[in-house]
Design an enzyme around this catalytic site. Structure first.
Site, short mmCIF file in Angstrom:
data_model
loop_
_atom_site.label_atom_id
_atom_site.label_comp_id
_atom_site.label_asym_id
_atom_site.label_seq_id
_atom_site.Cartn_x
_atom_site.Cartn_y
_atom_site.Cartn_z
N SER A 17 0.64 -1.33 -0.14
CA SER A 17 -0.10 -0.03 -0.08
C SER A 17 0.92 1.27 0.03
O SER A 17 0.71 2.17 -0.74
CB SER A 17 -0.89 -0.14 1.15
OG SER A 17 -1.80 -1.15 0.96
N LYS A 66 -10.04 -5.77 9.71
CA LYS A 66 -11.22 -5.24 9.14
C LYS A 66 -12.59 -5.21 9.86
O LYS A 66 -13.08 -4.15 9.88
CB LYS A 66 -11.38 -5.73 7.77
CG LYS A 66 -10.34 -5.51 6.97
CD LYS A 66 -10.55 -6.50 5.76
CE LYS A 66 -9.46 -6.12 4.59
NZ LYS A 66 -9.51 -6.66 3.20
N GLU A 78 -23.00 1.51 3.20
CA GLU A 78 -23.90 0.22 2.87
C GLU A 78 -22.88 -0.96 2.67
O GLU A 78 -23.17 -1.87 2.91
CB GLU A 78 -24.87 0.55 1.70
CG GLU A 78 -25.84 -0.51 1.59
CD GLU A 78 -26.74 -0.42 0.43
OE1 GLU A 78 -26.46 0.57 -0.38
OE2 GLU A 78 -27.74 -1.01 0.29
N GLY A 129 -16.40 -16.12 2.79
CA GLY A 129 -15.77 -15.36 3.73
C GLY A 129 -16.01 -13.76 3.63
O GLY A 129 -16.74 -13.25 2.66
N ALA A 131 -14.09 -12.01 1.71
CA ALA A 131 -13.61 -11.10 0.58
C ALA A 131 -14.99 -11.29 -0.57
O ALA A 131 -15.41 -10.38 -1.14
CB ALA A 131 -12.75 -12.12 -0.07
P1 ATR Z 1 -11.37 -14.20 4.02
O1 ATR Z 1 -11.73 -13.22 4.80
O2 ATR Z 1 -10.12 -13.99 3.45
O3 ATR Z 1 -12.55 -14.22 2.75
P2 ATR Z 1 -12.51 -16.37 5.64
O4 ATR Z 1 -13.39 -15.50 6.23
O5 ATR Z 1 -11.47 -17.08 6.77
O6 ATR Z 1 -11.36 -15.55 4.48
O7 ATR Z 1 -12.86 -17.49 4.82
C1 ATR Z 1 -12.37 -18.19 4.13
C2 ATR Z 1 -13.19 -18.89 3.09
O8 ATR Z 1 -12.46 -19.45 2.23
C3 ATR Z 1 -14.29 -19.76 3.38
O9 ATR Z 1 -15.49 -19.55 2.48
C4 ATR Z 1 -14.02 -21.13 3.44
O10 ATR Z 1 -14.94 -22.10 2.98
P3 ATR Z 1 -15.68 -22.67 4.33
O11 ATR Z 1 -16.58 -21.79 5.02
O12 ATR Z 1 -16.75 -23.89 3.76
O13 ATR Z 1 -14.66 -23.13 5.28
C5 ATR Z 1 -13.04 -21.24 2.23
N1 ATR Z 1 -12.21 -22.09 2.12
C6 ATR Z 1 -11.07 -22.19 2.87
N2 ATR Z 1 -10.28 -23.49 2.29
C7 ATR Z 1 -10.98 -23.90 1.31
C8 ATR Z 1 -10.80 -25.10 0.46
N3 ATR Z 1 -9.72 -25.75 0.73
N4 ATR Z 1 -11.82 -25.28 -0.38
C9 ATR Z 1 -12.65 -24.48 -0.29
N5 ATR Z 1 -12.99 -23.51 0.30
C10 ATR Z 1 -11.91 -23.07 1.25
#
Ligand code: ATR
Length: 272
Positions: A17, A66, A78, A129, A131
């Protein structure tokens, strides 16, 4: 003294950044200082308030703060509310304003830099998640014919679906996607960070025009390799999103939208 901004996260040493905002400032003739702060797990809020009290005008927020930044704010956009997360704060008139530019940055990269408008396209978002939370609203506003969100854990996906009831938003289990083609597929899971592949069934990538990996600088991740093997010609990682979300924050703070192309080119790491 020039206007002060900073990014805060933990760890923060990898952050691009300061470089990005420095290049924006140079190119747009803005006089500002942009630093990086290692966030403290105990004292994050105090650090933000201290930065503001020392004259800081705005901050970018990165993992894992965040949500805490969002909660600290007095007023939230929003987009930030739906994301339940802030990636940018502005300090103005004694108040803290929260925004989330991750989703709009991703959308701009896909539509403008990569030339793939979402309008009337079938779009698949992998993950549920933070993102994905950030991307949902801007993506739906771009008018896809359908936006499907696939996640392993259906409870998380359902919570999101309940918060944003939209006729073109559908949630799905991975296995239910079999044989359903999508024009644009975005991997917004954290699977790539551990070298894993989201469990995408056959037939999803067959007609895909763009496979987008949110992670930046990881090269050909298992997801991008799979897309390449299935004949997807356009592969992208999150470098454009990183620069575009920064440009949105810069415009929000400074009232000037910087040009992003040269900065993206400078930060691009070839996908080999
Ligand atoms: P971020 O804030 O970076 O999006 P997060 O809130 O920790 O991270 O969310 C991680 C996401 O990656 C989740 O949707 C998780 O899926 P689950 O809710 O089903 O656990 C997904 N994820 C992580 N590893 C994964 C994998 N090997 N295959 C598919 N989805 C995965």
């Amino acid at each position: 003294m020039s206007d002060r901004y900073a990014v805060i996260g933990r760890p923060i040493s990898h952050t691009k950044s300061p470089l990005i905002h420095g290049l924006f400032a140079q190119a747009s003739g803005q006089c500002l200082e942009y630093g990086a702060l290692e966030g403290e797990l105990e004292g994050f809020e105090a650090q933000v308030l201290q930065f503001r009290n020392d004259g800081g005008l705005g901050m970018n927020i990165t993992a894992p703060f965040k949500l805490r930044a969002f909660e600290l704010a007095d007023q939230r956009s929003e987009r930030a509310q739906l994301a339940r997360a802030a990636n940018a704060l502005k300090f103005e008139d004694g108040r803290i304003f929260a925004e989330n530019f991750d989703g709009i940055g991703l959308l701009r990269d896909i539509e403008e830099n990569l030339g793939e408008p979402l309008g009337n396209r079938r779009v698949l978002l992998l993950g549920a998640g933070g993102a994905v939370r950030g991307a949902l609203l801007p993506f739906l506003q771009a008018g896809p014919s359908e936006l499907v969100l696939a996640n392993r854990d259906m409870a998380t996906a359902l919570t999101l679906r309940n918060e944003l009831d939209h006729p073109r938003l559908r949630i799905s289990r991975y296995e239910e996607l079999e044989g359903q083609p999508f024009d644009i597929v975005v991997n917004a899971t954290s699977a790539s960070l551990t070298g894993e592949l989201p469990p995408l069934p056959e037939g999803v990538l067959g007609e895909t025009r763009l496979a987008y990996e949110l992670a930046y600088g990881k090269g050909l991740t298992p997801f991008l390799r799979m897309a390449q093997a299935q004949g997807v010609t356009r592969l992208a990682d999150g470098v454009g999103m990183l620069v575009e979300q920064a440009a949105e924050a810069f415009a929000w703070w400074r009232g000037v939208r910087p040009d992003t192309r040269a900065v993206i080119d400078r930060l691009t790491i070839p996908l080999e």
